[in-house]
Motif scaffolding. Structure first.
Motif, PDB file in Angstrom:
ATOM      1  N   MET A 176       0.682  -0.619   0.087  1.00 42.93           N
ATOM      2  CA  MET A 176       0.076   0.148   0.084  1.00 42.93           C
ATOM      3  C   MET A 176       1.226   1.143   0.144  1.00 42.93           C
ATOM      4  SD  MET A 176      -2.824   1.520   2.272  1.00 42.93           S
ATOM      5  CE  MET A 176      -3.678  -0.026   2.821  1.00 42.93           C
ATOM      6  N   LYS A 177       0.593   1.979  -1.273  1.00 39.84           N
ATOM      7  CA  LYS A 177       1.472   3.629  -0.683  1.00 39.84           C
ATOM      8  C   LYS A 177       0.144   4.415   0.076  1.00 39.84           C
ATOM      9  CE  LYS A 177       3.318   5.217  -4.585  1.00 39.84           C
ATOM     10  NZ  LYS A 177       3.276   5.970  -5.824  1.00 39.84           N
ATOM     11  N   ILE A 178       1.028   4.910   0.911  1.00 41.94           N
ATOM     12  CA  ILE A 178       0.421   6.210   1.823  1.00 41.94           C
ATOM     13  C   ILE A 178       1.363   7.153   1.907  1.00 41.94           C
ATOM     14  CG2 ILE A 178       0.336   6.304   4.276  1.00 41.94           C
ATOM     15  CD1 ILE A 178       0.402   3.272   4.525  1.00 41.94           C
ATOM     16  N   LEU A 179       1.221   8.513   2.065  1.00 43.86           N
ATOM     17  CA  LEU A 179       1.475   9.641   1.891  1.00 43.86           C
ATOM     18  C   LEU A 179       0.859  10.360   3.334  1.00 43.86           C
ATOM     19  CD1 LEU A 179       3.243  12.172   0.396  1.00 43.86           C
ATOM     20  CD2 LEU A 179       0.861  12.538  -0.487  1.00 43.86           C
ATOM     21  N   GLN A 180       1.994  10.984   4.007  1.00 37.19           N
ATOM     22  CA  GLN A 180       1.665  11.736   5.296  1.00 37.19           C
ATOM     23  C   GLN A 180       2.062  12.947   4.767  1.00 37.19           C
ATOM     24  OE1 GLN A 180       0.533  10.115   7.749  1.00 37.19           O
ATOM     25  NE2 GLN A 180       1.530   8.634   8.495  1.00 37.19           N
ATOM     26  N   VAL A 181       0.376  14.121   4.780  1.00 37.91           N
ATOM     27  CA  VAL A 181       0.983  15.596   4.830  1.00 37.91           C
ATOM     28  C   VAL A 181       0.867  16.010   5.936  1.00 37.91           C
ATOM     29  CG1 VAL A 181       0.168  17.701   3.629  1.00 37.91           C
ATOM     30  CG2 VAL A 181      -0.171  15.404   2.298  1.00 37.91           C
ATOM     31  N   CYS A 182       2.436  17.241   6.223  1.00 38.19           N
ATOM     32  CA  CYS A 182       2.326  17.461   7.191  1.00 38.19           C
ATOM     33  C   CYS A 182       3.243  19.563   7.410  1.00 38.19           C
ATOM     34  CB  CYS A 182       3.396  16.998   8.544  1.00 38.19           C
ATOM     35  SG  CYS A 182       4.817  16.320   7.785  1.00 38.19           S
ATOM     36  N   PRO A 183       3.065  20.302   8.433  1.00 41.25           N
ATOM     37  CA  PRO A 183       3.374  21.168   7.756  1.00 41.25           C
ATOM     38  C   PRO A 183       5.457  21.399   8.017  1.00 41.25           C
ATOM     39  CG  PRO A 183       1.578  21.668   9.578  1.00 41.25           C
ATOM     40  CD  PRO A 183       1.564  20.157   9.403  1.00 41.25           C
ATOM     41  N   ARG A 184       5.819  20.499   9.100  1.00 40.91           N
ATOM     42  CA  ARG A 184       7.249  20.327   9.157  1.00 40.91           C
ATOM     43  C   ARG A 184       6.996  18.801  10.002  1.00 40.91           C
ATOM     44  NH1 ARG A 184       9.438  24.337  13.132  1.00 40.91           N
ATOM     45  NH2 ARG A 184       8.568  22.987  14.652  1.00 40.91           N
ATOM     46  N   TYR A 185       8.821  18.398   9.717  1.00 40.43           N
ATOM     47  CA  TYR A 185       9.368  17.136   9.505  1.00 40.43           C
ATOM     48  C   TYR A 185      10.408  16.988  10.281  1.00 40.43           C
ATOM     49  CZ  TYR A 185       9.267  12.518   9.353  1.00 40.43           C
ATOM     50  OH  TYR A 185       9.208  10.567   9.524  1.00 40.43           O
ATOM     51  N   TYR A 186      10.864  15.797  10.768  1.00 39.49           N
ATOM     52  CA  TYR A 186      11.712  15.587  11.214  1.00 39.49           C
ATOM     53  C   TYR A 186      13.567  16.322   9.821  1.00 39.49           C
ATOM     54  CZ  TYR A 186      16.098  12.934  12.660  1.00 39.49           C
ATOM     55  OH  TYR A 186      18.118  13.235  12.976  1.00 39.49           O
ATOM     56  N   PRO A 187      13.998  16.949  10.690  1.00 38.31           N
ATOM     57  CA  PRO A 187      14.738  16.743  12.301  1.00 38.31           C
ATOM     58  C   PRO A 187      14.103  18.287  13.084  1.00 38.31           C
ATOM     59  CG  PRO A 187      16.236  17.766  10.619  1.00 38.31           C
ATOM     60  CD  PRO A 187      15.519  17.132  10.085  1.00 38.31           C
ATOM     61  N   SER A 188      12.969  18.707  11.869  1.00 37.15           N
ATOM     62  CA  SER A 188      12.421  20.228  13.232  1.00 37.15           C
ATOM     63  C   SER A 188      11.771  19.007  13.841  1.00 37.15           C
ATOM     64  CB  SER A 188      11.246  20.589  11.969  1.00 37.15           C
ATOM     65  OG  SER A 188      11.516  21.203  10.754  1.00 37.15           O
ATOM     66  N   VAL A 189      11.730  19.639  14.751  1.00 34.40           N
ATOM     67  CA  VAL A 189      11.078  19.698  16.449  1.00 34.40           C
ATOM     68  C   VAL A 189       9.401  20.054  16.965  1.00 34.40           C
ATOM     69  CG1 VAL A 189      11.130  19.629  18.937  1.00 34.40           C
ATOM     70  CG2 VAL A 189      13.756  19.355  17.148  1.00 34.40           C
ATOM     71  N   GLY A 190       8.483  19.279  17.536  1.00 33.67           N
ATOM     72  CA  GLY A 190       7.651  19.917  17.634  1.00 33.67           C
ATOM     73  C   GLY A 190       6.350  18.892  17.704  1.00 33.67           C
ATOM     74  N   GLY A 191       5.577  18.924  18.371  1.00 29.94           N
ATOM     75  CA  GLY A 191       4.396  17.919  19.033  1.00 29.94           C
ATOM     76  C   GLY A 191       3.663  17.096  17.535  1.00 29.94           C
ATOM     77  N   VAL A 192       3.562  17.313  17.028  1.00 36.41           N
ATOM     78  CA  VAL A 192       3.356  16.763  15.458  1.00 36.41           C
ATOM     79  C   VAL A 192       4.138  16.657  14.671  1.00 36.41           C
ATOM     80  CG1 VAL A 192       1.842  17.814  13.488  1.00 36.41           C
ATOM     81  CG2 VAL A 192       0.661  18.893  15.256  1.00 36.41           C
ATOM     82  N   GLU A 193       5.495  17.097  14.127  1.00 35.81           N
ATOM     83  CA  GLU A 193       6.652  15.887  13.672  1.00 35.81           C
ATOM     84  C   GLU A 193       7.107  14.859  14.693  1.00 35.81           C
ATOM     85  OE1 GLU A 193       6.982  20.586  13.840  1.00 35.81           O
ATOM     86  OE2 GLU A 193       5.873  19.135  15.213  1.00 35.81           O
ATOM     87  N   GLU A 194       7.001  14.840  15.492  1.00 33.50           N
ATOM     88  CA  GLU A 194       7.633  14.067  16.416  1.00 33.50           C
ATOM     89  C   GLU A 194       5.961  12.468  15.988  1.00 33.50           C
ATOM     90  OE1 GLU A 194      10.008  11.546  18.707  1.00 33.50           O
ATOM     91  OE2 GLU A 194      10.085  13.354  17.678  1.00 33.50           O
ATOM     92  N   HIS A 195       4.604  13.201  16.269  1.00 36.32           N
ATOM     93  CA  HIS A 195       3.981  11.890  16.077  1.00 36.32           C
ATOM     94  C   HIS A 195       3.993  11.594  14.718  1.00 36.32           C
ATOM     95  CE1 HIS A 195      -0.155  11.287  15.960  1.00 36.32           C
ATOM     96  NE2 HIS A 195      -0.479  10.538  14.892  1.00 36.32           N
TER      97      HIS A 195
END
Length: 209
Positions: free
Chosen positions: A1-20
């Motif tokens: 299955m191909k899954i795409l995550q869309v988020c404001p920032r991602y690792y190495p940026s730090v934050g709750g959503v980023e870590e989630h």
């Protein structure tokens, strides 16, 4: 299955959503093909890289005071390629990438984790939520499933939007128990509390204390 995550920032940026997003992506990639579309306001991070098996693609964005994350490039790419993924999982009601993912939805399944806390960290940001609410409801309408990380978040979301209860699931953030296996509690009459997060009113540290 191909899954795409869309988020404001991602690792190495730090934050709750980023870590989630990082944690669920690195677990999902053990069984599926996982990509992350995110933004990089700094322009200093690699545009494309593979992090622990997860394919990460970063787009130029404008994020005044580290908020909103407007990105014409990300929106354009999602409109073109969203349908090539089986599942698109967008994160954070409070930034535009999730809205782009909602508008780009075609035949793919669209999952939305809201990370919703209703207002903003300042009075100005809270006021901006009033007009934004009429635009952002599109995310909730387009979503095939909505995830909240707590019962409180679900109650807050349900009270502010007309959503079918069966559409919303509560999945709390996970904890890696191995990180705490060797900790020993000191004998003391007082209680020790560990809080990890930003010191802002919305976090409710005063309620914790």
């Amino acid at each position: 299955m191909k899954i795409l995550q869309v988020c404001p920032r991602y690792y190495p940026s730090v934050g709750g959503v980023e870590e989630h997003v990082r944690n669920i992506s690195e677990r999902l990639v053990k069984r599926h093909d996982v990509s992350v579309f995110t933004t990089d306001p700094s322009g200093k991070l690699p545009k494309e890289e593979v992090v622990k098996g997860v394919k990460v693609r970063r787009f130029k964005s404008w994020a005044p005071n580290e908020a909103y994350y407007f990105s014409r490039e990300l929106k354009k790419c999602l409109m073109k390629s969203s349908d090539s993924f089986d599942v698109v999982h967008a994160h954070s009601y409070h930034a535009f990438p999730a809205l782009y993912a909602a508008y780009a939805k075609k035949s793919n399944r669209f999952v939305f984790t809201s990370h919703y806390f209703s207002g903003g960290d300042t009075l100005f940001r809270t006021l901006l939520h009033v007009p934004y609410k009429f635009i952002a409801r599109k995310i909730l309408q387009k979503a095939d499933a909505i995830i909240c990380v707590s019962k409180y978040e679900k109650t807050l979301l349900m009270s502010n939007f007309r959503i079918k209860p069966e559409k919303v699931s509560v999945i709390p953030n996970g904890v890696t128990l191995k990180d705490f296996e060797n900790l020993h509690k000191k004998r003391s009459r007082s209680r020790t509390i560990l809080y990890v997060g930003r010191l802002v009113k919305s976090k409710g540290v005063d309620c914790l204390i």
